[in-house]
Design an enzyme around this catalytic site. Structure first.
Site, PDB file in Angstrom:
ATOM      1  N   LYS A  22       0.843  -1.197   0.000  1.00 25.16           N
ATOM      2  CA  LYS A  22       0.000   0.000   0.000  1.00 25.16           C
ATOM      3  C   LYS A  22       0.883   1.255   0.000  1.00 25.16           C
ATOM      4  O   LYS A  22       0.652   2.176  -0.778  1.00 25.16           O
ATOM      5  CB  LYS A  22      -0.875  -0.012   1.256  1.00 25.16           C
ATOM      6  CG  LYS A  22      -1.536   1.303   1.572  1.00 25.16           C
ATOM      7  CD  LYS A  22      -2.431   1.226   2.785  1.00 25.16           C
ATOM      8  CE  LYS A  22      -1.778   1.609   4.091  1.00 25.16           C
ATOM      9  NZ  LYS A  22      -1.440   3.020   4.257  1.00 25.16           N
ATOM     10  N   ASN A  23       1.889   1.254   0.868  1.00 24.13           N
ATOM     11  CA  ASN A  23       2.678   2.470   1.042  1.00 24.13           C
ATOM     12  C   ASN A  23       3.654   2.733  -0.099  1.00 24.13           C
ATOM     13  O   ASN A  23       4.275   3.794  -0.149  1.00 24.13           O
ATOM     14  CB  ASN A  23       3.423   2.441   2.380  1.00 24.13           C
ATOM     15  CG  ASN A  23       2.471   2.642   3.548  1.00 24.13           C
ATOM     16  OD1 ASN A  23       1.293   2.956   3.344  1.00 24.13           O
ATOM     17  ND2 ASN A  23       2.968   2.460   4.761  1.00 24.13           N
ATOM     18  N   CYS A 118      -4.550  13.491  13.582  1.00 26.37           N
ATOM     19  CA  CYS A 118      -4.949  12.148  13.179  1.00 26.37           C
ATOM     20  C   CYS A 118      -4.790  11.240  14.380  1.00 26.37           C
ATOM     21  O   CYS A 118      -4.146  11.606  15.365  1.00 26.37           O
ATOM     22  CB  CYS A 118      -4.155  11.680  11.956  1.00 26.37           C
ATOM     23  SG  CYS A 118      -2.810  10.618  12.285  1.00 26.37           S
ATOM     24  N   ARG A 123       1.096  14.614  13.348  1.00 25.46           N
ATOM     25  CA  ARG A 123       1.505  14.440  11.959  1.00 25.46           C
ATOM     26  C   ARG A 123       1.419  15.718  11.127  1.00 25.46           C
ATOM     27  O   ARG A 123       0.603  15.824  10.207  1.00 25.46           O
ATOM     28  CB  ARG A 123       0.680  13.344  11.299  1.00 25.46           C
ATOM     29  CG  ARG A 123       0.946  11.988  11.904  1.00 25.46           C
ATOM     30  CD  ARG A 123       0.156  10.935  11.220  1.00 25.46           C
ATOM     31  NE  ARG A 123       0.974  10.102  10.382  1.00 25.46           N
ATOM     32  CZ  ARG A 123       0.493   9.101   9.654  1.00 25.46           C
ATOM     33  NH1 ARG A 123      -0.776   8.843   9.646  1.00 25.46           N
ATOM     34  NH2 ARG A 123       1.290   8.365   8.917  1.00 25.46           N
ATOM     35  N   ASP A 307       4.744   0.666  12.092  1.00 13.44           N
ATOM     36  CA  ASP A 307       3.512   0.053  11.593  1.00 13.44           C
ATOM     37  C   ASP A 307       3.334  -1.399  12.048  1.00 13.44           C
ATOM     38  O   ASP A 307       2.307  -2.014  11.774  1.00 13.44           O
ATOM     39  CB  ASP A 307       3.457   0.122  10.056  1.00 13.44           C
ATOM     40  CG  ASP A 307       3.093   1.512   9.563  1.00 13.44           C
ATOM     41  OD1 ASP A 307       2.779   2.377  10.406  1.00 13.44           O
ATOM     42  OD2 ASP A 307       3.127   1.740   8.336  1.00 13.44           O
ATOM     43  N   ARG A 399      -8.552  -0.279   5.184  1.00 15.52           N
ATOM     44  CA  ARG A 399      -7.661   0.676   4.521  1.00 15.52           C
ATOM     45  C   ARG A 399      -6.356   0.008   4.100  1.00 15.52           C
ATOM     46  O   ARG A 399      -5.711   0.458   3.148  1.00 15.52           O
ATOM     47  CB  ARG A 399      -7.316   1.828   5.469  1.00 15.52           C
ATOM     48  CG  ARG A 399      -8.466   2.742   5.765  1.00 15.52           C
ATOM     49  CD  ARG A 399      -8.015   3.888   6.616  1.00 15.52           C
ATOM     50  NE  ARG A 399      -6.914   4.603   5.970  1.00 15.52           N
ATOM     51  CZ  ARG A 399      -6.304   5.649   6.493  1.00 15.52           C
ATOM     52  NH1 ARG A 399      -6.670   6.099   7.668  1.00 15.52           N
ATOM     53  NH2 ARG A 399      -5.326   6.247   5.841  1.00 15.52           N
TER      54      ARG A 399
HETATM   55  C1  UD1 Z   1       4.467   6.800   6.287  1.00 18.46           C
HETATM   56  C2  UD1 Z   1       3.566   5.590   6.138  1.00 18.46           C
HETATM   57  C3  UD1 Z   1       2.996   5.171   7.486  1.00 18.46           C
HETATM   58  C4  UD1 Z   1       4.132   4.953   8.484  1.00 18.46           C
HETATM   59  C5  UD1 Z   1       5.063   6.146   8.521  1.00 18.46           C
HETATM   60  C6  UD1 Z   1       6.299   5.917   9.372  1.00 18.46           C
HETATM   61  C7  UD1 Z   1       2.671   5.927   3.909  1.00 18.46           C
HETATM   62  C8  UD1 Z   1       1.511   6.219   3.043  1.00 18.46           C
HETATM   63  N1  UD1 Z   1       2.483   5.931   5.224  1.00 18.46           N
HETATM   64  O1  UD1 Z   1       3.646   7.856   6.799  1.00 18.46           O
HETATM   65  O2  UD1 Z   1       2.264   3.964   7.307  1.00 18.46           O
HETATM   66  O3  UD1 Z   1       3.596   4.757   9.772  1.00 18.46           O
HETATM   67  O4  UD1 Z   1       5.511   6.472   7.190  1.00 18.46           O
HETATM   68  O5  UD1 Z   1       6.982   4.796   8.952  1.00 18.46           O
HETATM   69  O6  UD1 Z   1       3.748   5.633   3.425  1.00 18.46           O
HETATM   70  N2  UD1 Z   1       6.550  14.549  10.581  1.00 18.46           N
HETATM   71  C9  UD1 Z   1       6.723  15.876  10.868  1.00 18.46           C
HETATM   72  N3  UD1 Z   1       6.620  16.773   9.852  1.00 18.46           N
HETATM   73  C10 UD1 Z   1       6.372  16.401   8.568  1.00 18.46           C
HETATM   74  C11 UD1 Z   1       6.218  15.030   8.284  1.00 18.46           C
HETATM   75  C12 UD1 Z   1       6.301  14.124   9.318  1.00 18.46           C
HETATM   76  O7  UD1 Z   1       6.943  16.260  12.012  1.00 18.46           O
HETATM   77  O8  UD1 Z   1       6.301  17.263   7.688  1.00 18.46           O
HETATM   78  C13 UD1 Z   1       6.610  13.562  11.684  1.00 18.46           C
HETATM   79  C14 UD1 Z   1       5.277  12.852  11.879  1.00 18.46           C
HETATM   80  O9  UD1 Z   1       4.420  13.608  12.688  1.00 18.46           O
HETATM   81  C15 UD1 Z   1       5.698  11.550  12.532  1.00 18.46           C
HETATM   82  C16 UD1 Z   1       7.080  11.302  11.897  1.00 18.46           C
HETATM   83  O10 UD1 Z   1       7.501  12.533  11.341  1.00 18.46           O
HETATM   84  O11 UD1 Z   1       5.827  11.727  13.915  1.00 18.46           O
HETATM   85  C17 UD1 Z   1       7.072  10.231  10.824  1.00 18.46           C
HETATM   86  O12 UD1 Z   1       6.173  10.606   9.807  1.00 18.46           O
HETATM   87  P1  UD1 Z   1       6.397  10.227   8.277  1.00 18.46           P
HETATM   88  O13 UD1 Z   1       7.649   9.430   8.127  1.00 18.46           O
HETATM   89  O14 UD1 Z   1       6.275  11.462   7.472  1.00 18.46           O
HETATM   90  O15 UD1 Z   1       5.170   9.304   8.009  1.00 18.46           O
HETATM   91  P2  UD1 Z   1       4.172   9.354   6.787  1.00 18.46           P
HETATM   92  O16 UD1 Z   1       4.921   9.600   5.528  1.00 18.46           O
HETATM   93  O17 UD1 Z   1       3.023  10.204   7.112  1.00 18.46           O
END
Ligand code: UD1
Length: 442
Positions: A22-23, A118, A123, A307, A399
């Site tokens: 999915k990711n 969320c 996030r 995850d 999902r």
């Molecule tokens: C992706 C995965 C999700 C997984 C996560 C971490 C997808 C679609 N989803 O989510 O399943 O749990 O990686 O492995 O691929 N953060 C910030 N600022 C930002 C972006 C992120 O502070 O601009 C923080 C988030 O709040 C979180 C951490 O960074 O605490 C990790 O987030 P991130 O790696 O961005 O996860 P996603 O890409 O949302």
């Protein structure tokens, strides 16, 4: 409304085929916005999140054609009809923000609803926005939307404050059509990022270093169409391994890349789960003796994946001894704990760590799914519990897990989806059976 009914106590046995990731599918689908050429993706899982991304691409102007049975997906974006990712879709699925980089890069404009809070944490998307600004975009925020504009993006050196998966993907997609070279430092190294980079390279992008902490992107004028087969889902694979572990069963997983699961395999083996690589056949997971408590800390790849943290916690509840699970990636990812406690698990939370004392005798209970992976953990706990577990709010599970009832049923689990209606007196009346695992009601 549907619920899952799990009757625990049966060790899982047999084979299960893991879907494509999915990711990896979601960012690759968003990347289709970067080219007017025809894209063919193979093996895309028919999950609710994939359908949400399809709706978003369709809304933006993509011609889409998806065969959920074969997983073949055709995408073509000849022209854009809109440059807005609306609240309705971003609120449903945070990965919708991944269209920002491609829209900005190809069309010079993107308007994205702010995702807001969320279930598993705040996030924010500040790192995504920082990446776009570094490439030269002007950002205006207001009315719950982030609008980014740029006549032309320019390559530059970008240091991500945290190796965010989404920010790495978004910035990488923005940079492929930028002028000059972008060097992305402290970026995420997940296999899904490598898959996206491979896909973009197929289309003519010039990317090196994906899978390490420094990615270099040399901007090109345009991208062409292409085809791509999405990598297997390491989180789905890990979930079925943990299902084998928690039921003390023996399961052969097909379509797995063991290399993507190194930290998970290491922790499973430390806990007493045996993993054997069976060449092309897949990975055989079995439990020769007792399960022991081990400590786990979630980290960005190649660390232990957040995850799989809830599912691993369910296993640890059945292990001998005490384990500490520390969650460092998300600030609020222990929503499954109160639900697991209802099933008899002995867990206490201190800050970002959970102390799990085992082995607990799990008992079936009515529980509510707070988020996708927590839902998987509750199903696993139900498989190991004595008696019946009713699991509510299972739309979260849909999902990310395709046909989980059928797949677990194929391994011998007693699990079914039940339609539940609210009666006039306000109580729940269960009874209209939808489908038992593996059963065709038609
Ligand atoms: C992706 C995965 C999700 C997984 C996560 C971490 C997808 C679609 N989803 O989510 O399943 O749990 O990686 O492995 O691929 N953060 C910030 N600022 C930002 C972006 C992120 O502070 O601009 C923080 C988030 O709040 C979180 C951490 O960074 O605490 C990790 O987030 P991130 O790696 O961005 O996860 P996603 O890409 O949302």
């Amino acid at each position: 409304m549907e619920q899952l009914l799990v009757e625990g106590g049966t060790p899982l046995k047999g084979r299960v085929k893991v879907n494509s990731a999915k990711n990896a599918s979601l960012p690759i689908m968003a990347a289709a916005l970067l080219t007017p050429g025809d894209i063919l993706l193979e093996g895309v899982p028919p999950l609710d999140d994939v359908k949400t991304m399809l709706s978003l691409l369709h809304h933006l102007g993509a011609r889409t054609n998806f065969n959920p049975t074969t997983g073949d997906m055709k995408l073509t974006v000849p022209n854009l009809q809109d440059f807005t990712a609306p609240y309705e879709l971003v609120g449903k699925m945070r990965a919708s923000v991944l269209v920002m980089g491609p829209l900005l890069s190809r069309y010079g404009r993107a308007r994205i609803s702010q995702p807001g809070g969320c279930a598993i944490g705040l996030r924010p998307i500040d790192l995504h926005v920082k990446g776009m600004m570094a490439l030269g975009a002007d950002i205006v925020m207001g009315h719950g939307y982030i609008e980014a504009r740029a006549k032309k993006l320019h390559g530059t050196r970008i240091y991500l404050d945290y190796p965010s998966v989404g920010a790495t993907e978004n910035t990488m997609m923005a940079a492929v059509l930028a002028e000059g070279t972008t060097v992305l430092e402290n970026c995420a190294q997940e296999p899904e990022i490598v898959d996206l980079a491979n896909f973009l390279s197929n289309l003519g992008a010039r990317i090196s270093g994906a899978g390490t902490s420094v990615i270099r992107i040399h901007g090109v004028e345009e991208l062409r169409g292409g085809r791509h087969t999405v990598i297997p889902d390491r989180i789905e694979a890990g979930t079925y391994m943990l299902a084998a572990g928690i039921t003390r069963g023996e399961v052969l997983l097909e379509n797995v890349i063991a290399d993507h699961l190194k930290p998970v395999l290491a922790k499973l083996e430390e806990a007493g789960v045996r993993i054997e690589e069976r060449g092309d056949e897949g990975l055989l997971v079995s439990v020769p003796g007792e399960i022991r408590a081990v400590d786990v800390k979630t980290l960005p790849y190649p660390g232990f994946p957040t995850d799989l943290q809830p599912q691993f916690m369910a296993l640890m509840a059945t292990a001998r001894g005490s384990s500490v699970i520390t969650e460092t990636v998300f600030e609020n990812r222990f929503m499954h704990v109160p639900q697991l406690q209802r099933m008899g698990c002995n867990i206490s939370i201190e800050g970002r760590s959970a102390l799990i004392k085992g082995p607990a005798s799990l008992t079936g209970a009515t529980v509510k799914v707070p988020d996708l992976r927590a839902g998987a953990a509750l199903i696993l706990a139900g498989l190991a519990a004595a008696g019946s577990t009713w699991i509510r709010e299972i739309h979260h599970v849909d999902r990310g897990y395709h046909e989980i009832v059928d797949k677990l049923g194929g391994l011998g689990a007693r699990i079914s989806r039940i339609k539940v209606g609210r009666s006039l007196t306000g109580t729940y009346a269960a009874g209209m059976r939808i489908k038992k695992a593996g059963e065709n009601l038609a």
